[in-house]
Design an enzyme around this catalytic site. Sequence first.
Site, PDB file in Angstrom:
ATOM      1  N   SER A 133     -48.587 -23.563 -50.602  1.00  0.00           N
ATOM      2  CA  SER A 133     -49.159 -22.611 -49.642  1.00  0.00           C
ATOM      3  C   SER A 133     -50.353 -23.200 -48.916  1.00  0.00           C
ATOM      4  O   SER A 133     -51.120 -23.974 -49.486  1.00  0.00           O
ATOM      5  CB  SER A 133     -49.606 -21.331 -50.359  1.00  0.00           C
ATOM      6  OG  SER A 133     -50.274 -20.506 -49.431  1.00  0.00           O
ATOM      7  N   LYS A 188     -44.777 -18.453 -55.872  1.00  0.00           N
ATOM      8  CA  LYS A 188     -45.023 -18.577 -54.424  1.00  0.00           C
ATOM      9  C   LYS A 188     -44.508 -17.340 -53.688  1.00  0.00           C
ATOM     10  O   LYS A 188     -45.143 -16.851 -52.747  1.00  0.00           O
ATOM     11  CB  LYS A 188     -44.364 -19.853 -53.868  1.00  0.00           C
ATOM     12  CG  LYS A 188     -44.480 -19.987 -52.348  1.00  0.00           C
ATOM     13  CD  LYS A 188     -45.920 -20.082 -51.903  1.00  0.00           C
ATOM     14  CE  LYS A 188     -46.264 -20.116 -50.449  1.00  0.00           C
ATOM     15  NZ  LYS A 188     -45.400 -19.900 -49.380  1.00  0.00           N
ATOM     16  N   HIS A 191     -47.040 -14.746 -54.095  1.00  0.00           N
ATOM     17  CA  HIS A 191     -48.134 -15.052 -53.166  1.00  0.00           C
ATOM     18  C   HIS A 191     -47.795 -14.501 -51.784  1.00  0.00           C
ATOM     19  O   HIS A 191     -48.620 -13.871 -51.117  1.00  0.00           O
ATOM     20  CB  HIS A 191     -48.339 -16.573 -53.108  1.00  0.00           C
ATOM     21  CG  HIS A 191     -49.200 -17.034 -51.982  1.00  0.00           C
ATOM     22  ND1 HIS A 191     -48.735 -17.099 -50.679  1.00  0.00           N
ATOM     23  CD2 HIS A 191     -50.503 -17.429 -51.933  1.00  0.00           C
ATOM     24  CE1 HIS A 191     -49.709 -17.507 -49.885  1.00  0.00           C
ATOM     25  NE2 HIS A 191     -50.792 -17.726 -50.622  1.00  0.00           N
ATOM     26  N   ASN A 192     -46.559 -14.726 -51.341  1.00  0.00           N
ATOM     27  CA  ASN A 192     -46.180 -14.289 -50.000  1.00  0.00           C
ATOM     28  C   ASN A 192     -46.138 -12.771 -49.875  1.00  0.00           C
ATOM     29  O   ASN A 192     -46.460 -12.229 -48.817  1.00  0.00           O
ATOM     30  CB  ASN A 192     -44.839 -14.901 -49.602  1.00  0.00           C
ATOM     31  CG  ASN A 192     -44.995 -16.347 -49.157  1.00  0.00           C
ATOM     32  OD1 ASN A 192     -45.939 -17.016 -49.562  1.00  0.00           O
ATOM     33  ND2 ASN A 192     -44.092 -16.830 -48.341  1.00  0.00           N
ATOM     34  N   GLU A 195     -49.560 -11.869 -49.420  1.00  0.00           N
ATOM     35  CA  GLU A 195     -49.895 -12.305 -48.043  1.00  0.00           C
ATOM     36  C   GLU A 195     -49.440 -11.247 -47.023  1.00  0.00           C
ATOM     37  O   GLU A 195     -50.205 -10.848 -46.138  1.00  0.00           O
ATOM     38  CB  GLU A 195     -49.200 -13.644 -47.791  1.00  0.00           C
ATOM     39  CG  GLU A 195     -49.281 -14.190 -46.377  1.00  0.00           C
ATOM     40  CD  GLU A 195     -48.425 -15.477 -46.241  1.00  0.00           C
ATOM     41  OE1 GLU A 195     -48.688 -16.449 -46.969  1.00  0.00           O
ATOM     42  OE2 GLU A 195     -47.495 -15.486 -45.414  1.00  0.00           O
TER      43      GLU A 195
HETATM   44  C1  6PG Z   1     -48.031 -20.136 -46.919  1.00  0.00           C
HETATM   45  C2  6PG Z   1     -47.163 -19.226 -46.092  1.00  0.00           C
HETATM   46  C3  6PG Z   1     -45.976 -19.967 -45.552  1.00  0.00           C
HETATM   47  C4  6PG Z   1     -45.327 -19.286 -44.360  1.00  0.00           C
HETATM   48  C5  6PG Z   1     -44.752 -17.952 -44.644  1.00  0.00           C
HETATM   49  C6  6PG Z   1     -44.411 -17.209 -43.373  1.00  0.00           C
HETATM   50  O1  6PG Z   1     -48.329 -19.744 -48.034  1.00  0.00           O
HETATM   51  O2  6PG Z   1     -48.386 -21.200 -46.438  1.00  0.00           O
HETATM   52  O3  6PG Z   1     -46.714 -18.157 -46.875  1.00  0.00           O
HETATM   53  O4  6PG Z   1     -45.116 -20.253 -46.603  1.00  0.00           O
HETATM   54  O5  6PG Z   1     -46.242 -19.153 -43.353  1.00  0.00           O
HETATM   55  O6  6PG Z   1     -43.602 -18.148 -45.369  1.00  0.00           O
HETATM   56  O7  6PG Z   1     -43.589 -16.224 -43.765  1.00  0.00           O
HETATM   57  P1  6PG Z   1     -42.984 -15.181 -42.791  1.00  0.00           P
HETATM   58  O8  6PG Z   1     -42.316 -15.936 -41.666  1.00  0.00           O
HETATM   59  O9  6PG Z   1     -41.998 -14.461 -43.633  1.00  0.00           O
HETATM   60  O10 6PG Z   1     -44.123 -14.341 -42.306  1.00  0.00           O
END
Ligand code: 6PG
Length: 476
Positions: A133, A188, A191-192, A195
């Site tokens: 990430s 991960k 985490h998303n 996010e």
């Molecule tokens: C990270 C982000 C990266 C990516 C997302 C975008 O931790 O660096 O999460 O992996 O920017 O996957 O996800 P979406 O396109 O689903 O918003």
Amino acid sequence: MNKSDIGIYGLGVMGQNLALNCSQKGFAVSVYNRRDACELTAANDFLCKKCKGKKIFCSASISDFVDTLSMPRKIMIVVKAGAAVDEVIEQLIPYLETGDIIIDCGNSHFRDSARRLSRLESLGYYFIACGVSGGKDGALNGPSIMPGGSFRAWEESGYLLQAIAAKDSDGNPCCDWIGPGGSGHFVKMTHNGVEYALMQILAESYDFMKRLLGMNTDEINSVMREWNTGNLQSYLLEISADILLIREEDGSSLIENILDCAEQKGTGKDLSVTSMELGVPSTTFYEAVGARVVSGMVSERNRASKVFGGPGAFTGDRESELRALKDAVYCSQLVAYAQGFLLMARASEEYNWGLDLAMIAHIWKNGCIIRSSLLEEIAETLKDRRSPDILLEPPFSESINNMQAGWRNSVTIAVNHGIPVPALSSALAYFDGYRSERLPANLIQAQRDYFGFHGYERIDKPRGTFFHLSQEGEGI
Ligand code: 6PG
């Protein structure tokens, strides 16, 4: 010829930056890219402009690429999650030797990772399902790294992953061994989910300030910058404030010209499905995914906006609403993190991964997208604690007790003025359900038994004993 320490397959921006990062840390890197014309142009551009004088070598064929690597070979795959990962693995297999290591750095689904791990180990190779990430800047300057899979591979390559990872304020790498199977990619994915929720919470607070309080982008920027100096400090808040300052050539704010239709690559949806399968309430994540889907109904929203009116304009005190909103953002973000840790605890139990939640919080302290002062506090709190339930821990339970009035106020005023706040309100609904000793699920159980004879438990009898409203087959 000296062999390279690491191979990177895939020269999109993430692959390029990981290669530069590895090279800056003193590792010799071999890179390889698929041979299609468009990708080749970008890769050639990268190789000509950014790799000059560095120990980054590009191979013309997969066999050359694999041949340039020291043993056991360590190959990072940085390609789009899904079928492309399987294709690349299959391309590599004929050239690998026993003990070689493949590291998948994309956002692969943890079940795909578990399948790939079994296949590669059955052939005598090792596999790391590696969450990475931090976006393109993190890849270059130090991402947060979540490796899981073959422990033997971690023993061989952990030093390299830790060298390129972000460091915390004490200089410790934000990278450590997560666990077996697809656990690295599960972490991960979690985490998303967090996010998505944090992004939605900030988007809602921007909308609240803009449409409800009537603030312009400069005013919203200064509120966000002020928030970013205190307990709301986070990477996502910092970039949100920065974005608001970006201007068009005519001096107007760029943000107002960006189409309000949020896309997604799928980790938020995967997480929502998985958390439902595991029976864990990840409500802020579901709402964040749902809000992106609603944003995609561009033409429908356009039509409906002309059919339906909304409530009148806000006339109250802006300053007190801003204070309340700050509390609402803090509490909702806390719920999002809490739901993430509960989900990982449940997955760890289900899949027998032995996840160390305090260590995961530590890995997220720097480099990743959800880094924040709140997360640093969570990392401290989780140390030596057995329960994953951070909401019950005194620093957080006290904060919520102090801030819940503001949180309720913001949700109420947003609802009363027709501003959608799905993340702020679902976090509050989760909190209210969580703190309620009695919920109306007694009626749901009775309804289920009434129409389907499914049975209900009683509060005055041991759990696991089921009763019915009537004898089987008889109506009431
Ligand atoms: C990270 C982000 C990266 C990516 C997302 C975008 O931790 O660096 O999460 O992996 O920017 O996957 O996800 P979406 O396109 O689903 O918003």
